[in-house]
Motif scaffolding. Structure first.
Motif, short mmCIF file in Angstrom:
data_model
loop_
_atom_site.label_atom_id
_atom_site.label_comp_id
_atom_site.label_asym_id
_atom_site.label_seq_id
_atom_site.Cartn_x
_atom_site.Cartn_y
_atom_site.Cartn_z
N GLN A 1 0.61 -1.38 0.47
CA GLN A 1 0.10 -0.11 -0.03
C GLN A 1 0.84 1.59 0.36
N ILE A 2 2.20 1.65 0.89
CA ILE A 2 2.81 1.96 0.93
C ILE A 2 2.96 2.53 -0.01
N ALA A 3 4.21 1.94 -1.11
CA ALA A 3 4.55 1.61 -2.24
C ALA A 3 3.17 2.20 -3.42
N ASP A 4 2.39 1.56 -3.08
CA ASP A 4 1.45 1.76 -4.83
C ASP A 4 0.64 3.17 -4.27
N CYS A 5 0.96 3.69 -3.49
CA CYS A 5 0.34 4.89 -2.72
C CYS A 5 1.76 6.32 -3.40
N ILE A 6 2.40 6.39 -2.93
CA ILE A 6 3.73 7.50 -3.43
C ILE A 6 4.08 6.68 -5.17
N THR A 7 3.97 5.82 -5.86
CA THR A 7 4.34 5.82 -7.01
C THR A 7 2.77 6.61 -7.74
N GLU A 8 1.87 6.36 -7.21
CA GLU A 8 0.02 6.85 -7.64
C GLU A 8 0.02 8.49 -7.68
N ALA A 9 0.73 8.60 -6.48
CA ALA A 9 0.52 10.53 -6.34
C ALA A 9 2.11 11.26 -6.72
N LEU A 10 2.99 10.48 -7.21
CA LEU A 10 4.42 11.30 -7.24
C LEU A 10 4.91 10.88 -8.48
N ARG A 11 4.40 9.86 -9.38
CA ARG A 11 4.76 8.80 -10.38
C ARG A 11 6.43 9.28 -10.62
N PRO A 12 7.09 8.18 -9.66
CA PRO A 12 8.55 8.49 -9.88
C PRO A 12 9.66 7.28 -10.40
N ALA A 13 10.21 7.61 -11.14
CA ALA A 13 11.12 6.43 -11.78
C ALA A 13 10.97 5.33 -10.61
N GLY A 14 11.00 5.11 -9.35
CA GLY A 14 11.17 4.15 -8.88
C GLY A 14 10.74 3.82 -7.58
N VAL A 15 9.99 3.55 -6.56
CA VAL A 15 10.48 3.05 -4.81
C VAL A 15 10.43 2.01 -4.29
N ALA A 16 11.09 2.58 -2.99
CA ALA A 16 11.90 0.68 -2.60
C ALA A 16 11.19 1.14 -1.02
#
Length: 207
Positions: A144-159
């Motif tokens: 959930q944490i990874a998906d939320c950051i990905t959806e909101a910021l559209r970064p090149a990657g999340v860890a």
């Protein structure tokens, strides 16, 4: 901090959940549990326990009334050419196991590789806090944490790495107090670039 957030009109649902019991019903349920445990809810030390438990649950599970995506809605594009990872290490993690409703306590380590925008660093910690203030499994919370950051910021990657002890295992059941559970979620460049993943793990203290 969370109790302040509970009363923040931006984060509390305007319409009450029709399926949610009343405060009085919740307190009556606590009285029933006290009796089931073998004690007398009318004795002096327990008279106010139902009220205290309901207030504590309101704080423990405040995350149901908050939107983690809203915490990431304000971003910044002026980063003066910064093009490396943004990482928060050792975020306090407090949650409750959805199977036994006992605490999950540990640390979260989170990084993302920004593309054209970043977010205030405290907001990442708030995302962890909000998802933690719900009944959880550690695996679900990590995703959930990874998906939320990905959806909101559209970064090149999340860890995301969560390292926690579960009291459903340490204080009951198998009674292994020193066992920690580690879960990870890697997306984008953190998944495809082994060197970058290793750097994240090293910075988090796991490599």
């Amino acid at each position: 901090m969370l109790m302040d957030a509970i009363t923040d009109p931006r984060l509390v649902n305007e319409a009450p959940d029709d399926n949610r019991p009343t405060r009085e019903e919740a307190m009556a349920a606590v009285r029933t549990l006290l009796q089931w445990a073998g004690d007398n809810p009318d004795r002096e030390g327990l008279i106010d326990t139902p009220k205290r438990v309901v207030e504590a649950y309101r704080e423990f599970f405040a995350g149901y009334e908050m939107d983690p995506a809203a915490e990431l809605s304000r971003t910044f594009e002026d980063v003066q050419g910064y093009d490396d990872i943004v990482m928060l290490r050792d975020i306090d993690l407090e949650s409750h196991c959805e199977h036994h409703m006992v605490p999950i306590l540990g640390r979260a380590h989170i990084a993302y590789m920004p593309t054209n925008r970043v977010v205030g660093i405290s907001k990442i910690a708030r995302v962890v806090e909000i998802f933690g203030k719900r009944l959880q499994t550690q695996e679900t919370m990590t995703a959930q944490i990874a998906d939320c950051i990905t959806e909101a910021l559209r970064p090149a990657g999340v860890a995301v790495l969560l390292d926690a002890k579960h009291q459903c295992m340490t204080t009951r059941g198998v009674h292994h107090p020193n066992v920690a559970t580690i879960t990870t979620q890697f997306t984008g460049v953190f998944k495809t670039d082994r060197e970058l993943k290793d750097r994240f793990l090293r910075l988090a203290g796991y490599n």
